[in-house]
Enzyme design. Structure first.
Site: not given
Ligand SMILES: CC(C)(COP(=O)(O)OP(=O)(O)OC[C@H]1O[C@@H](n2cnc3c(N)ncnc32)[C@H](O)[C@@H]1OP(=O)(O)O)[C@@H](O)C(=O)NCCC(=O)NCCS
Length: 338
Positions: A122, A263, A293
Site C-alpha cells: 500500500c 492511505h 482499500n
Molecule cells: C481486519 C480488521 C478490520 C479486523 O478488525 P478487528 O477489530 O481487529 O477485528 P478482529 O480481527 O479482532 O475480530 C473481531 C471479531 O470480529 C470477527 N470478524 C472479522 N471480520 C468480520 C466481518 N467481516 N464481519 C463480522 N465479524 C467479523 C472476528 O472473527 C472476530 O470474532 P471473534 O472475536 O469471535 O473471534 C482490522 O484488524 C484491520 O483493519 N487491520 C488492518 C488491515 C489493514 O490495514 N490492511 C492493509 C494494510 S495496508
C-alpha cells in the site's frame, strides 16, 4: 510555522496534474452479507467501508492506470509522447511480466518513455513518487508519470470475512515536472521497510518460491493472507511515528498543513494518526467509505477527493502517508502547486 525548505540537488519538482479512475461496478456491504457471515454495521464500525469498486473481468490494473493517465494528459494539455518515464506502484500487476509500466506505455502510446513497476504494497504510490521526484530533481527527466493502482478484488478470497470486506479496485496518476520560479513542490520524504512484517501480510502463490500449481490453488495461496490485528498495530504506530518525524525535521506541525492525505486501510487507523498529529478532522481526507482499500490507489484517489471537497488548493502544504505489505512505510511532504 518555521518551515525550512530543504535545498535539493538540482531543481525542485512538483505535481503538475492529477487523474484518477475507479471501475463502474460496485460491491456493497449488503452484497457481502450474501457471501459471508458479516453485516453492514460491523463493517462500518470496524473499518469505515460502505462499498468498493470492482474491475470488470477481462481487464487488468493497467486499464486503471491508463484511464487515470489520460485524465492527467488532458488536464495538463500534453501528448503521451511527451512522457519520458512511467513508474507504476502496484502489487496486482496484469501479469508477472512484462511490467505494468510497459503495458501502460504501449496502451497510452507513450512512444518515448521507459518505465518500471514498484512493489511496495500500500506504500507503492509514495515510494514510486519519490523515484519520480528524484528523476526530475536530478535533471534526468522533466516529465514523469507516476501511477498508483491496484485491482485487489482479483486477489481477495470471498469466503474469508476478515479480508473480503476490506479491499477494492482503483487508482490514479500524477505528472511530475520541474517546479516554476516561486513554487516549492516536493519538500521531503521518509520511507522505511521492515521485512520481518512480511509474515503478517502477503500473497504467497504464483512467485518463484511457490509457482502456481493445483496445490497452491487448493491451499488458496493466490489470495491475500493477512493477520489483521498485527497489521493494525503496526500501522497505527508507524503512521504516527513516520509522519511526526517528517513534520518535525521540516519545522512543520499538523496545524500548518492544508490537509493530511493518508492511505485508506481502516478509518480507525486514520483517525488515530490524525489525533497524534493534532489535525482537525475536517482537514483529514477520508473516502474509504466509497472505495475500501485500493492499496497503491488510495492516495491519488484521496487527493482527488480533497480537491473536489475544496480541501486541497494551490499553495497548501500537504502530508501523505502510507503503510503496507512488507512492511513498508512511506510519507511525503509537499506544497500543492496546481
Ligand atoms: C481486519 C480488521 C478490520 C479486523 O478488525 P478487528 O477489530 O481487529 O477485528 P478482529 O480481527 O479482532 O475480530 C473481531 C471479531 O470480529 C470477527 N470478524 C472479522 N471480520 C468480520 C466481518 N467481516 N464481519 C463480522 N465479524 C467479523 C472476528 O472473527 C472476530 O470474532 P471473534 O472475536 O469471535 O473471534 C482490522 O484488524 C484491520 O483493519 N487491520 C488492518 C488491515 C489493514 O490495514 N490492511 C492493509 C494494510 S495496508
Amino acid at each position: 510555522m518555521s518551515l525550512t525548505v530543504r535545498p535539493v540537488v538540482g531543481r525542485r519538482a512538483k505535481i503538475s496534474a492529477l487523474g484518477t479512475y475507479v471501475p463502474p461496478d460496485v460491491i456493497t456491504n449488503k452484497d457481502l452479507e450474501k457471501l459471508v457471515d458479516t453485516n453492514d454495521q460491523w463493517i462500518m464500525e470496524r473499518t469505515g467501508i460502505k462499498e468498493r469498486h470492482v474491475l470488470a473481468k477481462g481487464l487488468g490494473v493497467s486499464e486503471i492506470c491508463v484511464e487515470a493517465a489520460k485524465k492527467c494528459l488532458a488536464t495538463r494539455g500534453i501528448e503521451a509522447s511527451e512522457i519520458e518515464c512511467i513508474i507504476v506502484g502496484t502489487v496486482t500487476p496484469d501479469m508477472m511480466f512484462p511490467s505494468t509500466a510497459c503495458l501502460v506505455q504501449d496502451k497510452l502510446g507513450a512512444k518515448g518513455a521507459w518505465g518500471f513497476d514498484v512493489s511496495a504494497g500500500c506504500s507503492g504510490f509514495v515510494f514510486a513518487l519519490q523515484a519520480g521526484v528524484k528523476m526530475v530533481e536530478s535533471g534526468a527527466h522533466k516529465m514523469v508519470l507516476v501511477c498508483g493502482a491496484d485491482a485487489n478484488t482479483r486477489m481477495t478470497d470471498y469466503t474469508d470475512r476478515a479480508t473480503c470486506v476490506l479491499f477494492g479496485d482503483g487508482g490514479g496518476a500524477v505528472l511530475i515536472e520541474p517546479a516554476e520560479e516561486g513554487e516549492i513542490g516536493f519538500i521531503d520524504f521518509v520511507h522505511e521497510v521492515d521485512g520481518s512484517g512480511g509474515v503478517s501480510l502477503n500473497l504467497k502463490g504464483g512467485g518463484s518460491l511457490n509457482p502456481a500449481t493445483h496445490e497452491t490453488v487448493d491451499q488458496k495461496m493466490h489470495f491475500i493472507h493477512q493477520d489483521g490485528a498485527a497489521v493494525f498495530k503496526f500501522a497505527v504506530r508507524k503512521m504516527a511515528e513516520t509522519t511526526t518525524k517528517l513534520l518535525e525535521r521540516n519545522g512543520v506541525t499538523g496545524a500548518d498543513l492544508g490537509c493530511f492525505i493518508p492511505h485508506q486501510a481502516n478509518k480507525r487507523i486514520i483517525t488515530a494518526t490524525a489525533d497524534r498529529l493534532g489535525m482537525a478532522p475536517e482537514r483529514v481526507i477520508i473516502n474509504i467509505e466509497k472505495y475500501g482499500n485500493t492499496s497503491g490507489g488510495t492516495i491519488p484517489l484521496a487527493m482527488e477527493t480533497a480537491v473536489e471537497e475544496g480541501k486541497l488548493k494551490k499553495g497548501d502544504l500537504v502530508l501523505l502517508a502510507a503503510v503496507g505489505a512488507g512492511f513498508t512505510v512511506g510519507a511525503a511532504l509537499l506544497r500543492w502547486e496546481i
